[in-house]
Design a protein around this motif. Structure first.
Motif, short mmCIF file in Angstrom:
data_model
loop_
_atom_site.label_atom_id
_atom_site.label_comp_id
_atom_site.label_asym_id
_atom_site.label_seq_id
_atom_site.Cartn_x
_atom_site.Cartn_y
_atom_site.Cartn_z
N ALA A 181 23.61 -22.44 49.83
CA ALA A 181 23.88 -23.44 50.10
C ALA A 181 24.05 -23.80 48.66
N PRO A 182 24.98 -25.14 49.66
CA PRO A 182 25.21 -26.13 48.00
C PRO A 182 23.96 -27.10 47.63
N GLY A 183 23.48 -27.39 46.46
CA GLY A 183 22.42 -27.89 46.76
C GLY A 183 22.25 -29.98 46.34
N CYS A 184 23.36 -30.04 46.10
CA CYS A 184 23.28 -31.75 45.49
C CYS A 184 24.66 -32.22 46.70
N ASN A 185 23.49 -32.80 47.39
CA ASN A 185 24.15 -33.75 48.89
C ASN A 185 24.22 -35.20 48.44
N PRO A 186 25.05 -35.53 48.74
CA PRO A 186 25.30 -37.32 48.78
C PRO A 186 24.48 -37.98 50.11
N VAL A 187 23.65 -38.50 50.49
CA VAL A 187 23.07 -39.22 50.95
C VAL A 187 22.08 -40.79 50.59
N LEU A 188 22.32 -41.61 52.13
CA LEU A 188 21.87 -42.86 51.81
C LEU A 188 20.11 -42.69 52.06
N ASN A 189 19.61 -43.55 51.00
CA ASN A 189 18.04 -43.37 50.79
C ASN A 189 17.44 -44.41 51.78
N THR A 190 16.74 -44.38 51.71
CA THR A 190 15.68 -45.37 53.46
C THR A 190 16.02 -46.63 53.16
N ALA A 191 16.80 -46.97 51.80
CA ALA A 191 17.10 -48.71 51.27
C ALA A 191 18.72 -48.22 51.56
N GLY A 192 19.38 -47.79 52.45
CA GLY A 192 20.77 -47.60 52.40
C GLY A 192 21.75 -47.08 51.51
N VAL A 193 21.22 -46.57 50.72
CA VAL A 193 21.85 -46.42 49.00
C VAL A 193 21.02 -44.97 48.81
N LEU A 194 23.26 -45.13 48.31
CA LEU A 194 23.62 -43.86 48.40
C LEU A 194 23.32 -43.17 46.71
N THR A 195 22.00 -41.84 47.45
CA THR A 195 21.98 -41.63 46.33
C THR A 195 22.16 -39.51 46.36
N ASN A 196 22.01 -39.12 45.17
CA ASN A 196 22.81 -37.28 45.31
C ASN A 196 21.59 -37.26 44.97
N PHE A 197 20.78 -36.17 46.80
CA PHE A 197 20.41 -35.19 47.29
C PHE A 197 19.90 -34.17 46.50
N CYS A 198 19.20 -33.34 45.71
CA CYS A 198 19.30 -32.61 45.14
C CYS A 198 18.23 -31.69 44.69
N GLY A 199 18.28 -30.72 45.35
CA GLY A 199 17.29 -29.67 44.91
C GLY A 199 17.36 -28.42 46.43
N THR A 200 16.64 -27.26 46.38
CA THR A 200 16.77 -26.50 47.78
C THR A 200 16.17 -27.12 49.12
N SER A 201 15.49 -28.57 48.72
CA SER A 201 15.46 -29.05 50.23
C SER A 201 16.94 -29.63 50.47
N SER A 202 17.44 -29.89 49.32
CA SER A 202 18.90 -30.40 50.13
C SER A 202 19.90 -29.50 50.96
N ALA A 203 19.82 -27.76 49.81
CA ALA A 203 20.63 -26.37 50.30
C ALA A 203 19.88 -25.98 51.29
N THR A 204 18.75 -26.10 51.79
CA THR A 204 17.90 -26.17 53.83
C THR A 204 18.66 -26.34 54.43
N PRO A 205 18.35 -27.97 55.10
CA PRO A 205 19.28 -28.12 55.88
C PRO A 205 21.15 -28.85 55.71
N PHE A 206 21.53 -27.85 54.28
CA PHE A 206 22.76 -27.45 55.01
C PHE A 206 23.34 -26.62 55.58
N ALA A 207 22.19 -25.23 55.63
CA ALA A 207 22.02 -23.92 55.75
C ALA A 207 21.79 -24.30 57.28
N SER A 208 20.92 -24.96 57.68
CA SER A 208 21.00 -25.47 58.73
C SER A 208 21.57 -26.30 60.21
#
Length: 468
Positions: free
Chosen positions: A295-322
């Protein structure tokens, strides 16, 4: 999913009739006429179909206002209104400000799957992670959960990893804020098993998996793992599976073929990370014997401070599949976890490199959803052909008939003939012969037909060009 643009969206023209000379060189406009009895149609209106309590008529565009006024003056007419057109969006585009950066959505055809399923509040995805912060983009979809690190009922996120994971799954789309989660209305069950440094014990993870299963999780997302196998994790996963939960876990980020747990357990769907070009990210773990899906391994999200972050890793691919799995369960709640898993794997786009299990590949949300539903998502226009008329390159001096015919599994509702890029005539039905007077156009005449199906999909024929 159909996007309804008027109360008449379900009304379809039922028959086509030959056009009179009044329509020979002018675009027709459809009207719906509500009737209380017999209606005498004005001379410039042609009846094209009947409905319960109404009929449809075609009128030359220049005469629409006059014909409508004449019809409204008839005591047998209850109302007159345009025959609006409803369209099924081939893709859905949310208005979230960072949606344009979410390349994985289009790559995996999630935006096509959204035309048939956007999730359900009845579906719960457990995020067994560092906790989840109640951000505005997540608050509507967040359930109460539990913190196994501090042994309390406040699974707040003091690391940020779990919050980003939850956003990939279910950040509220189309609210003009943040990013678009894959499952629009699915609920997130936050289960904190990792501390502020992003690490935690296997025993806490096992307890979190069991908690998620006991609290109705349809899908358990594990964007975590370790290099050691474990009976306590195997027992927890087996318990979740017995409760009809689909367990999905990250393959790990060491760029290695070494087994990563719990992802490498056979009953867990192991997810690796793919690039925009469908390659393996070099840091993603791999293995044809145990890595089940990409699944796509880099996905943009907002971090806990509300700042746009590129969330990369199989940790990001896994919720994409979920998130995609949640769309499938929402579309067909009776589908078993095994059915959903098989659909995800067998419809995946095959990738080069032999780094995933044979027969699998990169997730294709639309194909997987069609498989689970047992019904294809129709985003294709009718097959339409010109069956008669002047061939390209011909010289024509008189009126030329153009036969047009279209077919589509969902039914053809309308045909249009374009002359020199503009609609020349529009009729209801799947077959019609248009008369094109060559003398009314320039020395170069370009003719093209277009057909629409009942879902609003459309397709053109190739252009024919002839000369006077």
């Amino acid at each position: 999913m159909r996007v309804i643009t008027s109360v008449l969206a379900g009304l379809m023209l039922t028959a086509a009739v030959p056009a009179t000379s009044a329509f020979a060189a002018e675009e027709a406009v459809g009207l719906v006429v509500g009737v209380r009895g017999e209606v005498d149609l004005p001379a410039r209106a042609i009846e094209t179909g009947t409905l319960p309590g109404a009929l449809t008529v075609d009128v030359p565009r220049s005469r629409v206002a006059a014909v409508a006024d004449e019809l409204r003056a008839d005591p047998a007419v209850a109302y007159v209104e345009p025959d609006h057109i409803a369209h099924a969006a081939a893709v859905v585009t949310p208005n979230d400000p960072y949606y344009a950066q979410q390349w994985g959505i289009a790559k995996t055809r999630v935006n096509t799957a959204w035309t048939a399923s956007r999730g359900s509040a009845a579906i719960t995805v457990a995020v067994v992670d560092t906790g989840v912060k109640r951000q505005p983009d997540l608050a509507a979809n967040l359930l109460p959960g539990y913190d196994f690190v501090n042994s309390d009922t406040d699974p707040a996120d003091d690391d940020g990893h779990g919050t980003m994971t939850a956003q990939v799954i279910a950040a509220t789309p189309n609210n003009g804020a943040g990013v678009a989660g894959i499952c629009w209305t699915c609920k997130i069950l936050p289960v904190k098993v990792l501390g502020a440094g992003g690490s935690g014990s296997y025993s806490n993870i096992a307890a979190g998996i069991r908690y998620a299963a006991d609290h109705g999780a349809d899908i358990i997302n594990l964007s975590l793992g370790g290099s050691s196998d474990s009976q306590v994790l195997r027992s927890a996963v087996a318990y979740a599976v017995s409760k009809n939960a689909l367990v999905i876990a990250a393959a790990g980020n060491e760029g290695s073929a070494a087994l990563h747990y719990p992802a490498a357990m056979p009953s867990v769907l192991a997810v690796g990370a793919s690039t925009p070009g469908d390659a393996r990210y070099p840091w993603s773990n791999y293995g044809a014997s145990w890595a089940d899906l990409a699944a796509p391994g880099c996905n943009p999200v907002l971090n806990t401070a509300g700042v746009l972050t590129n969330f990369c890793g199989t940790s990001s691919a896994t919720p994409f599949a979920s998130g995609v799995a949640a769309l499938l369960v929402a579309a067909k709640p009776a589908a078993t976890p095994a059915t959903v898993r098989l659909a995800l794997e067998k419809t995946a786009v095959k990738l080069a490199g032999n780094w995933l299990a044979a027969g699998s590949g990169r997730i294709d949300a639309a194909a997987a959803l069609s498989t689970v539903r047992g019904q294809a998502i129709d985003v294709t226009g009718p097959a339409v052909t010109i069956t008669r008329g002047a061939a390209s390159g011909a010289r024509v001096a008189s009126t030329t008939p153009y036969g047009v015919r279209a077919t589509d599994p969902s039914g053809v509702t309308r045909l249009e003939l374009y002359v020199n890029g503009k609609v020349y005539q529009r009729v209801a039905g799947a077959a019609y012969t248009f008369a094109v007077p060559a003398w009314k156009f320039g020395k170069v005449v370009r003719v093209q037909a277009k057909a629409y199906d009942r879902l609003g999909n459309a397709r053109f024929t190739p252009t024919r060009t002839w000369y006077r």
